[in-house]
Design an enzyme around this catalytic site. Sequence first.
Site, PDB file in Angstrom:
ATOM      1  CD  GLN A  69     -12.151  10.103  -3.420  1.00 27.68           C
ATOM      2  OE1 GLN A  69     -13.093  10.421  -4.126  1.00 27.68           O
ATOM      3  NE2 GLN A  69     -11.824  10.783  -2.321  1.00 27.68           N
ATOM      4  CG  ASP A  82      -9.435  11.724   4.996  1.00 28.47           C
ATOM      5  OD1 ASP A  82     -10.487  12.123   4.457  1.00 28.47           O
ATOM      6  OD2 ASP A  82      -8.732  10.828   4.502  1.00 28.47           O
TER       7      ASP A  82
END
EC number: 3.5.1.25
Length: 388
Positions: free
Chosen positions: A145, A278
């Site tokens: 992230q 994912d």
Amino acid sequence: MSVCLIRNVRLWIEAEPVLSDVRIQNGRITEIRPAEGTGLSCSDADTVIDGRGLLLIPGMIDVHIHGADGFDMMDGTLQSMDAVSRACARTGCTSFLATSVSSSMEDLLGMLASVAEYSGQETGARVAGVHIEGPYLNAKRKGMQNERYLRHPDANEMAAILEHAGSLIRMVTLAPELPGGMEMVSFLKERGIVVSVAHSDATYEEAKEAFQCGASHVTHCFNGMRPIHHRDPGIVVAAFEERHVSVQAIVDDVHLHPAIVRMLYREKGADKMVLITDALQAMGMGDGTYQFGGHRVTVSQGVAKLEDGTLASSTVTMNEALAKTVRAGIPLRDAVRMATETPADVLGMPAKGRIAPGMDADLVLMDDGFNVIWTMVDGHIVYSSEHE
């Protein structure tokens, strides 16, 4: 009236797979009968499909996918959404949550707008909603992230996002230990949104508090969170102790060792363990260099990493995850449940994830190697390996 009859497929009626016939009318399963003896009549069927004795499972549901086939859903385009929809169908997934990464508000709203516009126009798997992963994440456990966009939970900001998105948002991943985190958990829970914990440095005590406040899910369990220590048990042990909490597992032989997959299964059971991909845009594309979440990501031998070696999502598909889960030692019936019924229950989709009269005809025919022969959504085949 549209009637489809699927004949001679293996599916679980009781304890073992049984050769069966399945009748579908107007997109819903209406009848199931063992194929031995008379089976089901095909006299009123518009379409008859021979399952050739292969395995029929419910359509798989991916609650965490970012992209596929070179497209990232954060692009905010209908083309990207359609590419992911088609890729999901090709891999046995019939419903998915379009999943964001931490980004600017402009990019997030653009992604939400594209999902809203695309919903109802799917050519493959159906969009079941949006999973917002970030920006309320802990920089200490950020993984891939982008730290530039990470911030503390802001109820006013989230209220604006929800107003923009309507009912699209089904799941939010956050770090509950951040200032305002517990309040955000309660805020989202009150609005019927699944609150998931990850990219978090929460202690065992903080995680227990979050689960009491309304968090009920753990995103990519073990990854992006404080690890288990015998004097500092962290999020994972707290999740093990809370019966209502379900956990995601990336079963790609990279993010989780097979022994950990087995431990998750023993601790949470098939009804609280959810298989996910994912996946980033590299799913279905192979090795190479990609842009993801504002980072340069290199995929080598199927493993996606940032330049500093940090894992950056996955390239596994749902049918591959199912195969790897079985190879890890999980019984096939339970592995299928983790990819179908359990995510349907997590999202509150009672007509999905099961093969039974009254259920949506979202179905996948697979061979013994877990290769997808065809995928059906609402009674219509949206992918067939024979037509590639």
